[in-house]
Structure formats: structure tokens, C-alpha cells
Design a protein around this motif. Structure first.
Motif, short mmCIF file in Angstrom:
data_model
loop_
_atom_site.label_atom_id
_atom_site.label_comp_id
_atom_site.label_asym_id
_atom_site.label_seq_id
_atom_site.Cartn_x
_atom_site.Cartn_y
_atom_site.Cartn_z
N UNK A 44 -81.14 45.23 15.16
CA UNK A 44 -80.61 46.45 15.75
C UNK A 44 -80.23 47.51 14.72
N UNK A 45 -80.32 47.17 13.44
CA UNK A 45 -79.89 48.11 12.41
C UNK A 45 -78.38 48.30 12.43
N UNK A 46 -77.66 47.22 12.77
CA UNK A 46 -76.20 47.25 12.84
C UNK A 46 -75.59 46.28 11.84
N UNK A 47 -74.36 46.56 11.49
CA UNK A 47 -73.55 45.60 10.74
C UNK A 47 -72.37 45.25 11.62
N UNK A 48 -72.17 43.96 11.83
CA UNK A 48 -71.03 43.50 12.60
C UNK A 48 -69.95 43.07 11.62
N UNK A 49 -68.76 43.58 11.83
CA UNK A 49 -67.61 43.14 11.04
C UNK A 49 -66.61 42.53 12.00
N UNK B 97 -71.22 44.49 24.83
CA UNK B 97 -71.29 45.94 25.04
C UNK B 97 -71.91 46.65 23.84
N UNK B 98 -71.56 46.20 22.64
CA UNK B 98 -72.10 46.82 21.43
C UNK B 98 -73.61 46.56 21.32
N UNK C 247 -66.20 45.11 15.00
CA UNK C 247 -66.66 46.47 14.74
C UNK C 247 -68.17 46.42 14.53
N UNK C 248 -68.88 47.30 15.21
CA UNK C 248 -70.32 47.39 15.03
C UNK C 248 -70.61 48.78 14.48
N UNK C 249 -71.23 48.83 13.29
CA UNK C 249 -71.54 50.12 12.67
C UNK C 249 -73.01 50.18 12.31
N UNK C 250 -73.59 51.36 12.51
CA UNK C 250 -75.01 51.53 12.18
C UNK C 250 -75.17 51.81 10.70
#
Length: 116
Positions: free
Chosen positions: A92-97, A42-43, A113-116
Motif C-alpha cells: 500500500x506504500x504505507x508505514x504502520x507504527x 479502516x486505514x 498510525x498509518x503514514x504514506x
């Protein structure tokens, strides 16, 4: 006169053997992995569509093939490796934690957690 036949379909929740299987560590682990794979999918989908990017373009940027992106977005195929998550994140310009630990009830818990 109406004919009543019993339905050949059985709801999984009604299956007598399922309740016992749900109480196993193996079931809980598989359920947690599926939940995490779906959250990741989904992210990835949300970010990709927000960017107006096709699956093919994401695959190219992440050094993968389009069917692999499709499987990830659908939650199929399990949770990808950290290397794949890293490549997807860069594309995607994301960081996955990924947070792994014990929840309030002492049960193993994993959060993505997916953060831009």
C-alpha cells in the motif's frame, strides 16, 4: 384493549452481569485489541480505495489471499502479525507504527498510525 408483552430483547448495557465484566483486565484487553483491529482495517481500506486497488490486487501484492484482506478491513480476526503488517505496508506504500505504552491515566494504551 392492547396487549403488552415484555420484549425478549435485552440491551447489553442493561444486562446486570455485563457491568462487572467490563471492569476486568480481560475485557479491557479484548476491547483494546478490537479497537486496534478496527483502526487498522479502516486505514487499509482507506488507502486501498484511494489507490483504486481491489482487495484481490492488494492480496496479490501482499502475498496473501483476498479473504484475509477482507477480514483485516472489517476488523475481524484480530490484529495481524508484524510480518503481515509489513507486507501490507509495502503493498500500500504505507508505514504502520504501533505505539504501546501507558496513557495519561496509567492504563495500557496502544495506538496505530498509518503514514504514506
Amino acid at each position: 384493549m392492547s396487549s403488552q408483552r415484555s420484549s425478549p430483547h435485552v440491551l447489553l448495557g442493561d444486562h446486570p452481569g455485563l457491568a462487572a465484566k467490563r471492569d476486568t483486565d480481560e475485557y479491557r484487553l479484548a476491547h483494546e485489541e478490537a479497537r486496534l483491529a478496527i483502526a487498522l482495517g479502516r486505514a487499509v481500506y482507506a488507502r486501498r480505495t484511494d489507490l483504486g486497488m481491489s482487495q484481490t490486487e492488494l492480496a496479490r501484492r501482499a502475498g496473501m489471499r483476498q479473504p484475509a484482506v477482507s477480514r483485516i478491513e472489517s476488523g475481524g480476526g484480530g490484529v495481524p502479525t508484524l510480518a503481515v503488517l509489513n507486507r501490507l505496508g509495502h503493498a500500500l506504500g504505507l508505514r504502520f507504527r504501533v505505539i504501546v505504552g501507558e496513557g495519561d491515566a496509567g492504563a495500557a494504551e496502544t495506538e496505530l498510525l498509518a503514514t504514506a
